[in-house]
Design a protein around this motif. Structure first.
Motif, PDB file in Angstrom:
ATOM      1  N   UNK A 107       6.865   5.175  65.277  1.00  0.00           N
ATOM      2  CA  UNK A 107       5.575   5.090  64.597  1.00  0.00           C
ATOM      3  C   UNK A 107       4.553   6.007  65.246  1.00  0.00           C
ATOM      4  N   UNK A 108       4.492   5.998  66.574  1.00  0.00           N
ATOM      5  CA  UNK A 108       3.538   6.851  67.291  1.00  0.00           C
ATOM      6  C   UNK A 108       3.815   8.324  67.019  1.00  0.00           C
ATOM      7  N   UNK A 109       5.088   8.713  67.096  1.00  0.00           N
ATOM      8  CA  UNK A 109       5.417  10.112  66.870  1.00  0.00           C
ATOM      9  C   UNK A 109       5.193  10.521  65.414  1.00  0.00           C
ATOM     10  N   UNK A 110       5.400   9.607  64.488  1.00  0.00           N
ATOM     11  CA  UNK A 110       5.123   9.920  63.081  1.00  0.00           C
ATOM     12  C   UNK A 110       3.634  10.167  62.871  1.00  0.00           C
ATOM     13  N   UNK A 111       2.800   9.342  63.489  1.00  0.00           N
ATOM     14  CA  UNK A 111       1.359   9.556  63.414  1.00  0.00           C
ATOM     15  C   UNK A 111       0.960  10.876  64.063  1.00  0.00           C
ATOM     16  N   UNK A 112       1.589  11.193  65.191  1.00  0.00           N
ATOM     17  CA  UNK A 112       1.307  12.459  65.866  1.00  0.00           C
ATOM     18  C   UNK A 112       1.698  13.645  64.986  1.00  0.00           C
ATOM     19  N   UNK A 113       2.788  13.516  64.252  1.00  0.00           N
ATOM     20  CA  UNK A 113       3.212  14.583  63.343  1.00  0.00           C
ATOM     21  C   UNK A 113       2.177  14.794  62.246  1.00  0.00           C
ATOM     22  N   UNK A 114       1.627  13.699  61.719  1.00  0.00           N
ATOM     23  CA  UNK A 114       0.592  13.798  60.690  1.00  0.00           C
ATOM     24  C   UNK A 114      -0.660  14.464  61.262  1.00  0.00           C
ATOM     25  N   UNK A 115      -1.051  14.055  62.473  1.00  0.00           N
ATOM     26  CA  UNK A 115      -2.232  14.641  63.110  1.00  0.00           C
ATOM     27  C   UNK A 115      -2.021  16.119  63.411  1.00  0.00           C
ATOM     28  N   UNK A 116      -0.823  16.474  63.852  1.00  0.00           N
ATOM     29  CA  UNK A 116      -0.530  17.883  64.144  1.00  0.00           C
ATOM     30  C   UNK A 116      -0.607  18.722  62.873  1.00  0.00           C
ATOM     31  N   UNK A 117      -0.110  18.170  61.762  1.00  0.00           N
ATOM     32  CA  UNK A 117      -0.188  18.887  60.484  1.00  0.00           C
ATOM     33  C   UNK A 117      -1.647  19.062  60.061  1.00  0.00           C
ATOM     34  N   UNK A 118      -2.458  18.012  60.220  1.00  0.00           N
ATOM     35  CA  UNK A 118      -3.883  18.103  59.874  1.00  0.00           C
ATOM     36  C   UNK A 118      -4.592  19.123  60.754  1.00  0.00           C
ATOM     37  N   UNK A 119      -4.256  19.140  62.049  1.00  0.00           N
ATOM     38  CA  UNK A 119      -4.859  20.105  62.962  1.00  0.00           C
ATOM     39  C   UNK A 119      -4.489  21.528  62.572  1.00  0.00           C
ATOM     40  N   UNK A 120      -3.243  21.728  62.158  1.00  0.00           N
ATOM     41  CA  UNK A 120      -2.818  23.067  61.739  1.00  0.00           C
ATOM     42  C   UNK A 120      -3.570  23.512  60.493  1.00  0.00           C
ATOM     43  N   UNK A 121      -3.821  22.576  59.556  1.00  0.00           N
ATOM     44  CA  UNK A 121      -4.614  22.908  58.375  1.00  0.00           C
ATOM     45  C   UNK A 121      -6.041  23.285  58.776  1.00  0.00           C
ATOM     46  N   UNK A 122      -6.584  22.564  59.761  1.00  0.00           N
ATOM     47  CA  UNK A 122      -7.920  22.880  60.238  1.00  0.00           C
ATOM     48  C   UNK A 122      -7.990  24.260  60.868  1.00  0.00           C
ATOM     49  N   UNK A 123      -6.970  24.608  61.642  1.00  0.00           N
ATOM     50  CA  UNK A 123      -6.921  25.947  62.250  1.00  0.00           C
ATOM     51  C   UNK A 123      -6.883  27.022  61.177  1.00  0.00           C
TER      52      UNK A 123
END
Length: 277
Positions: A107-123
């Motif tokens: 669950x933690x890593x799945x959330x981290x994957x979502x956050x990483x994807x959002x961060x990449x969109x922000x970049x």
């Protein structure tokens, strides 16, 4: 003992996920940088580079999803049902603790994957707006944000936040379903992987069918939100008319119930039907 299991689990998976997130962020920087350099030029070389970087970024995004799912499956199957299981099941821990550690980690890593994807969109967004004078745009952006918050009432934002909670519970339930499917597939001596995959789809179909039968599928509250977004003047009417909060609460309860059931099924099969031979 659960803390030690979690520490071991995160340590064993950190390298895989860490490398994947670095690749995702690097791809977003390269893609955004290529778009930034390409703006204002008519070079065919830059045009080709942008197309290539877009394909690379898309591939990395898809790879992030695939690797996340595959790691969830492999860590559970190899660690508890494979050769490593001979060691794991001799530890002074219960089956519930073993499954719980896997579920929390996934669950933690799945959330981290979502956050990483959002961060990449922000970049990507920042790099694509690099030619704009952001200092001049900030007051306009802040004014737009204030206008949005003013036009959307608290009922809408509460519904949106609750939708995130429902999505989170559904994600945890889906992970628990994956574990249950692995245990069901483990009962078959021939082609256990195929049996597990088929079991997962059957389980998900059953869950979806029951949700439709009870008329608590996602369509009700998602329609409310989409209608509200599409017509700002009808936000309150759309949400109230469709009874968003009531249906969402029932949906949350059903998703949680299925998650508990899948978790209990996994623990029961591991406790009573485990065969590592």
């Amino acid at each position: 003992m659960l803390k030690k299991l979690l520490k071991y689990e995160f340590k064993a998976t950190a390298r895989t996920y860490g490398g994947m997130y670095l690749a995702l962020l690097a791809a977003s920087v390269l893609f955004g940088g290529s778009v930034w350099r390409w703006n204002g030029t008519n070079s065919d070389a830059y045009s080709t580079l942008v197309g290539l970087m877009s394909l690379v970024y898309t591939a990395v995004i898809i790879g992030t999803v695939v690797v996340t799912i595959m790691t969830i499956v492999q860590r559970f199957y190899r660690n508890l049902l494979g050769r490593e299981g001979y060691l794991m099941h001799t530890l002074p821990v219960t089956e519930t603790q073993l499954v719980t550690s896997k579920l929390i980690s996934s669950t933690v890593w799945s959330l981290c994957s979502i956050l990483a994807a959002c961060l990449s969109f922000g970049i990507l967004a920042v790099l694509m707006m690099a030619d704009m004078d952001l200092l001049e745009q900030l007051p306009l952006m802040w004014s737009s944000i204030r206008e949005i918050f003013a036009r959307y009432n608290m009922e809408f934002w509460g519904a949106l936040a609750f939708s995130g909670v429902v999505s989170f519970v559904r994600m945890v339930s889906a992970i628990a379903c994956i574990y249950a499917a692995c245990m069901v597939g483990h009962q078959f001596k021939n082609h256990p992987a195929l049996a597990g995959i088929l079991s997962f789809f059957v389980m998900q179909y059953l869950q979806g069918w029951l949700e439709k039968l009870l008329r608590i599928g996602t369509g009700v509250y998602e329609t409310a939100i989409y209608s509200a977004v599409g017509d700002m003047g009808s936000i309150e009417a759309a949400v109230s008319a469709l009874g968003y909060m009531e249906s969402a609460m029932v949906t949350l309860g059903v998703a949680a119930a299925f998650g508990v059931f899948w978790f209990g099924l996994t623990v029961w099969l591991m406790r009573n039907k485990l065969n590592l031979e």
